[in-house]
Design an enzyme around this catalytic site. Structure first.
Site, PDB file in Angstrom:
ATOM      1  N   ASP A  43     -27.513 -10.084  -6.980  1.00 21.85           N
ATOM      2  CA  ASP A  43     -28.174  -8.952  -6.345  1.00 21.85           C
ATOM      3  C   ASP A  43     -27.668  -8.758  -4.914  1.00 21.85           C
ATOM      4  OD1 ASP A  43     -30.442  -7.029  -6.313  1.00 21.85           O
ATOM      5  OD2 ASP A  43     -31.182  -8.342  -4.728  1.00 21.85           O
TER       6      ASP A  43
ATOM      7  N   GLU B 160     -23.574  -6.735  -8.216  1.00 18.13           N
ATOM      8  CA  GLU B 160     -24.299  -5.501  -7.911  1.00 18.13           C
ATOM      9  C   GLU B 160     -23.912  -5.067  -6.508  1.00 18.13           C
ATOM     10  OE1 GLU B 160     -28.014  -3.086  -6.523  1.00 18.13           O
ATOM     11  OE2 GLU B 160     -27.569  -5.101  -5.851  1.00 18.13           O
TER      12      GLU B 160
END
Ligand code: GLC
Ligand code: GLC
Length: 639
Positions: free
Chosen positions: A285, A327
């Site tokens: 993330d 990401e």
């Protein structure tokens, strides 16, 4: 490096030998990996931490923990390590289909998720990302992205053992489990943050803590606000510490301090514990933000790559079948920089996502075609995760240089796209919702389900049957490109049933400030019940997507990453070839809400003169006849 193996040999090997570990049955396999990995890992960490006096200590402890994690790795996962290392390229197979959902919204809890496996199988799903299921603050938690413990689950969903049972059940059905590694920040309720707040200097050094406001100011002028509607600036005052804490996202999400090797080591431990629970792919993330350096934007710095590579190296040692998914929602050049077999083997493809919507709004495919031709290729051993939308907003992440090549001004074009998807632009089919408007820059992003953005919601409200038809085909067109282009297609659960925006979030105080909740749907029994009925919106979409998954799986040509983009001669029609082992597939999609026609010369040249079959409906395509495409229609021609 002139130090040779000193740190490694002095600390780890001697220690392991003395402790008798070298005589253990697990040693041999570990040593084989160590021989490949240790130089790389030592160099990566040395480059980051050479100035830290505790480097050798942290390194020694880290390596002990890596070996310990590899020893306790469950047997079934060790089998997976041998069968499916990243080099096997399993994720590139054409049978791969991804899905993503919130556990509570899709299936109530982990056990309920097991009952959803047959539903997932209908869509050919092999790769399942469950949105963050970790313990997090009860009220505000950024949809789970404020993690209070990486070792505990959100109790409402079940226990870690339930999660493990789910991972095993999925694996029995050929589905790998993908989970988040939220490693840029923790919640302010994490034990480390609590210790920091209570004055523990060791844990204050886990975060970026600044007693002096002037220091934050020096950084701030180079940073952008990610959630400008929530707050401005990247620092949050802590009364307890009498200091400012770095918080890139919300004020309750504290950025970790990777300049401290103890943080790297601690997070490596969390990563390994997840790996041993049966997570096969970690979604890294917010990768862009993990390293900070004064005078820079603190995004995509070289050290961020070093950290990810070091995590990768550790994964190779202790859980070698684990893949990383990046990401990075940033400039396309910066996205590409994370994609490497030694860094992240998988990456979201936010550029494709943005440009599918861009082409739908403009009814022109030139920017999409340009990007596909220029930016779709990846290094061997890597793959895109192609998606139409996700739990986050859609940001217009195309490169201004690419737009300029086509005579477009990036800034103005983004403003147009925002107006279009908010539905305010005349003639727009969309009903999107604004996210994070920034009055200082004029920027905003867009939220909405695929159905609402593509025109289904509006057509159902005030359109006619033809509008609805076009909107349904538009969803299938966008998903169809994601399925055909090369990489793993990802279905956001709910899109396959045409679920439209849910405005109930506006009345919920925990959600009303974050419009992303408009597009995070709940399982709908009614829609699921009609999924076989081709007279319903849900049925047409579900069958259309399941059909694409079946066709994809049956044809290895879709496993190839490469495409050749072809000028179709029509400004609304995207065309590309995929080729593999004597098979040629021509994908043609009409992004216009009007019919389009390609003449016979174009068709003949696209099909290399051969007779083709549209794989999606079985109809023949003749090279000597023009091809008529309905609004938003798509064909996959095998010839
Ligand atoms: C990622 C997530 C997003 C979250 C952010 C902060 O970008 O996708 O939902 O808000 O990280 O953790
Ligand atoms: C920004 C960030 C991305 C995050 C998103 C959340 O685009 O770059 O990481 O997911 O904001 O809205």
């Amino acid at each position: 490096m002139d130090r040779g193996w000193t740190v490694f040999e002095r600390t780890c090997m001697e220690h392991w030998r003395a402790a008798g570990l070298l005589a253990l049955p697990e040693w041999e396999e570990f040593e084989a990996r160590l021989l490949v990995e240790r130089r790389r890992l030592e160099e990566l960490l040395w480059s980051l931490y050479r100035d830290r006096p505790d480097f050798a200590f942290q390194f020694e402890r880290l390596m002990e923990e890596v070996f310990a994690a590899s020893r306790v790795r469950p047997q079934a996962l060790k089998v997976r390590d041998r069968q499916f290392p990243p080099e096997s390229g399993w994720f590139s197979a054409s049978s791969q289909v991804g899905a993503v959902a919130y556990v509570n919204r899709f299936a109530h809890d982990f056990r309920g998720m097991i009952d959803r496996i047959p539903y997932l199988k209908e869509l050919g799903v092999t790769f399942l990302h469950l949105m963050p299921f970790f313990r997090s603050p009860e009220r505000q938690n950024d949809g789970g992205y404020a993690v209070s413990s990486y070792r505990d689950t959100n109790p409402g969903l079940g226990s870690m053992d339930d999660l493990e049972a789910l991972a095993r059940a999925l694996s029995d059905h050929g589905i790998v489990l993908v989970a988040d590694f939220v490693f840029n920040h923790t919640s302010d309720e994490h034990a480390w943050a609590r210790a920091a707040r209570s004055g523990d200097a060791t844990y204050q050094d886990f975060y970026m803590v600044f007693p002096d406001h002037a220091e934050t100011v020096a950084y701030q002028s180079h940073l952008r606000d990610i959630f400008p509607e929530a707050r401005s600036g990247s620092f949050t005052w802590s009364d307890d510490m009498h200091a400012w804490v770095w918080t890139t996202f919300h004020s309750y999400q504290w950025d970790l301090n990777y300049a401290n090797p103890a943080v790297f080591r601690a997070m490596a431990g969390e990563m390994l514990s997840l790996a041993n629970r049966g997570i096969s792919v970690l979604r890294l993330d917010a990768v862009a933000f993990i390293w900070k350096q004064r005078g820079t934007s603190c995004e995509n710095l070289p050290q961020a790559h070093t950290i990810i590579k070091a995590f990768q190296s550790i994964a190779r040692l202790a859980c070698p079948s684990m893949l990383f998914l990046s990401e990075a929602i940033v400039h396309p050049d910066d996205i590409a920089a994370y994609i490497d077999p030694r860094e992240c083997q998988l990456s979201y493809n936010p550029l494709l996502m943005a440009e599918l919507w861009e082409a739908s709004a403009t009814k022109e495919v030139r920017l999409l075609a340009l990007s596909l031709a220029k930016r779709h290729r990846l290094p061997d051993g890597c793959a895109w995760i192609n998606y139409v939308r996700c739990h986050d907003d859609i940001g217009w992440t195309f490169a201004d240089e690419d737009a300029a090549e086509l005579g477009m001004n990036g800034h103005d074009h983004r403003a147009f796209l925002n107006d279009f998807y908010l539905g305010t632009f005349p003639g727009s089919f969309s009903r999107g919702v604004s996210f994070q408007y920034n009055p200082a820059t004029g920027d905003r992003r867009i939220c909405g389900t695929a159905a609402s953005l593509a025109g289904i919601e509006r057509a159902q409200l005030d359109g006619d049957g033809a509008d609805l038809d076009t909107a349904i085909r538009r969803v299938l067109l966008l998903y169809g490109i994601a399925f055909a282009v090369g990489g793993i297609p990802l279905i956001y659960m709910g899109d396959e049933l045409g679920v439209i925006n849910d405005y109930a979030y506006e009345a919920d105080p925990a959600e009303s400030a974050d419009s992303r909740w408009v597009h995070r749907p709940r399982w709908s029994d009614e829609r699921v019940a009609v999924r076989a009925d081709a007279m319903t919106v849900a049925g047409r979409l579900h069958q259309g997507i399941a059909n694409m998954a079946r066709i994809r799986a049956a044809h290895p040509v879709f496993a190839t990453q490469g495409i050749s983009v072809i000028d179709s001669g029509h400004h609304s029609v995207l065309a590309f070839h995929k080729q593999h082992a004597g098979q040629l597939v021509t994908v043609v999609g009409n992004f216009s809400d009007q019919p389009a026609r390609l003449d016979q010369h174009m068709i003949s040249s696209l099909l290399h003169g051969a007779v083709g079959t549209n794989m999606l409906d079985g109809c023949l395509v003749l090279p000597q006849e023009p091809l008529s495409l309905e609004p938003c229609a798509m064909v996959w021609i095998l010839s």
